[in-house]
Design an enzyme around this catalytic site. Sequence first.
Site, mmCIF file in Angstrom:
data_model
loop_
_atom_site.group_PDB
_atom_site.id
_atom_site.type_symbol
_atom_site.label_atom_id
_atom_site.label_comp_id
_atom_site.label_asym_id
_atom_site.label_seq_id
_atom_site.Cartn_x
_atom_site.Cartn_y
_atom_site.Cartn_z
ATOM 1 C CG HIS A 1 -1.993 1.025 1.172
ATOM 2 N ND1 HIS A 1 -3.263 0.806 1.652
ATOM 3 C CD2 HIS A 1 -2.010 2.292 0.703
ATOM 4 C CE1 HIS A 1 -4.001 1.893 1.492
ATOM 5 N NE2 HIS A 1 -3.247 2.816 0.913
ATOM 6 C CG HIS B 1 -0.554 6.987 -1.002
ATOM 7 N ND1 HIS B 1 -1.668 7.691 -1.426
ATOM 8 C CD2 HIS B 1 -1.025 6.041 -0.151
ATOM 9 C CE1 HIS B 1 -2.755 7.193 -0.856
ATOM 10 N NE2 HIS B 1 -2.385 6.184 -0.073
ATOM 11 C CG HIS C 1 -8.915 6.303 -2.973
ATOM 12 N ND1 HIS C 1 -9.622 7.360 -2.432
ATOM 13 C CD2 HIS C 1 -7.897 6.053 -2.110
ATOM 14 C CE1 HIS C 1 -9.048 7.735 -1.301
ATOM 15 N NE2 HIS C 1 -8.007 6.951 -1.080
ATOM 16 C CG HIS D 1 -10.176 4.193 0.365
ATOM 17 N ND1 HIS D 1 -9.132 4.913 0.906
ATOM 18 C CD2 HIS D 1 -11.296 4.789 0.842
ATOM 19 C CE1 HIS D 1 -9.602 5.891 1.656
ATOM 20 N NE2 HIS D 1 -10.920 5.828 1.625
ATOM 21 C CG HIS E 1 -8.383 11.591 2.493
ATOM 22 N ND1 HIS E 1 -8.382 10.811 1.366
ATOM 23 C CD2 HIS E 1 -7.902 10.803 3.484
ATOM 24 C CE1 HIS E 1 -7.947 9.604 1.664
ATOM 25 N NE2 HIS E 1 -7.647 9.583 2.943
#
EC number: 3.5.1.5
Length: 570
Positions: A136, A138, A221, A248, A322
């Site tokens: 996982h 990014h 996502h 997600h 976010h």
Amino acid sequence: MPYKISRAAYAGMFGPTTGDKVRLADTELFIEIEKDFTTYGEEVKFGGGKVIRDGMGQSQVTRADGAVDTVITNAVIVDHSGIYKADIGLKDGRIVAIGKAGNPDMQPGVNIIVGPGTEAIAAEGKIVTAGGMDSHIHFIAPQQIEEALMSGMTCMLGGGTGPAHGTLATTCTPGPWHLARMIEAADAFPMNLAFAGKGNASLPGALTEMVLAGATSLKLHEDWGTTPGAIDCCLSVADEYDVQVMIHTDTLNESGFVEDTIGAIKGRTIHAFHTEGAGGGHAPDIIKICGQPNVIPSSTNPTRPYTVNTIAEHLDMLMVCHHLSPSIPEDIAFAESRIRKETIAAEDILHDIGAFSIISSDSQAMGRVGEVAIRTWQTADKMKRQRGRLKEEKGDNDNFRVRRYIAKYTINPAIAHGLSREIGSVEVGKRADLVLWNPAFFGVKPDMVLLGGSIAAAPMGDPNASIPTPQPVHYRPMFASYGKSLTNSSVTFVSQASLDAGLKGRLGVAKELVAVKNTRGGISKASMIHNDLTPEIEVDPETYEVRANGELLACEPATVLPMAQRYFLF
């Protein structure tokens, strides 16, 4: 008559043997050596006056006739398959034998031939594990890769293009152009890398072109809209091309609830990221999907384990990751809906009973890329202290618990993403992506990291010193991190469809491109080694209490953890 020495003297010379116990770092986890594949009195050891010398433990056999490139001597192997002691033979960047090394002309039972062309890595008193896989990622900053390598990770899978706002929030490399740039960039890094395309689409065309451009997986996502239609479309493309899907889900329950997501998945295999929910997903009950036989559930490491600080740190992380505003009440409510102490506490226990299968980082997007191993073993330690021995244990040790937890960041993510024929365990035929640990620093600071049989990273002292040990000692890249050795020691994973479409020739990259295989119907939750439990999960919508098969899952937050400040004074 054979010479006899005490167990303590033997361990000091050749490392622990069958029946000896080893403490892992400063945890309460103790492993016991189950079997020793070396031969008493015929052990090989390198050094002045030792065994690996010409005509003694070193034979005259050439490489062409079977001598290995590297021998790792007297290692304690900690793997999902067991905890045992052996020599390890490496050749052509792979593990070719595990057992007894030496000179077959002089010694009995040798299956690893040491010759004049063999290098020696002394693992007496050391632990060897498979390199970790962080599934996982990014890809926000390239510097993450060195950080992960120095912590014992040798494979990173995820998505991104750098610090773009889409990447800050979601693990997607969107579109063929961005995938090409990231696969090209992979040539610069001593790390096995794999990239995920964006999976959010209601029609298959754009998803198909990403798979053909090299995506090993597709990521759904919520920030891109994880609707039932997008879920169904993405999984249909994945089934056609044999790539994994990571999900997600919809925290706000705008397009449906957890039952609607389960319905849209239609029993197909899927990897559910941060299944507890603090990292995102149907509030408050996304954790229910860990009981589905087709769902491979994983955790990200900020909630590992549940401590007195876990809740407090998460709100700020969420706002940044976010793209939320503290001045917008709805954004605050969105963030607060994801942070629930009850489900985080239950996550600890679900890991301990083997219902959660994988631990990963969520690097720089509510996750710490250099702490996958640390957080895994902190969780195991907390659970032993709070829950005691597992019923599966045999003997006075923690071997089964250790095997369960190491599988969470080695073999299980490799199986989930179609890489297990290449990586994920200390096994003959697999890549020699291996990590050596001093037991006192296990899981925290590796002694050495090998990629494809070559040393890629290690702590090293002053290069101007007369010996390697004087301060300042810190982690430095080694020769497998440079030049053509870099591109020959690690690989980039892609889809089989992209290889068939001529991706390597089109991009002209130096690293070998290796296809993922068996990510769909051939695997499921049942494929997760030591972590395949599928309990029926219930979440109280008012109190957020979690029950598994009717049993309340509750535990106290930790106030003190091992593998923490004691190891990081500076």
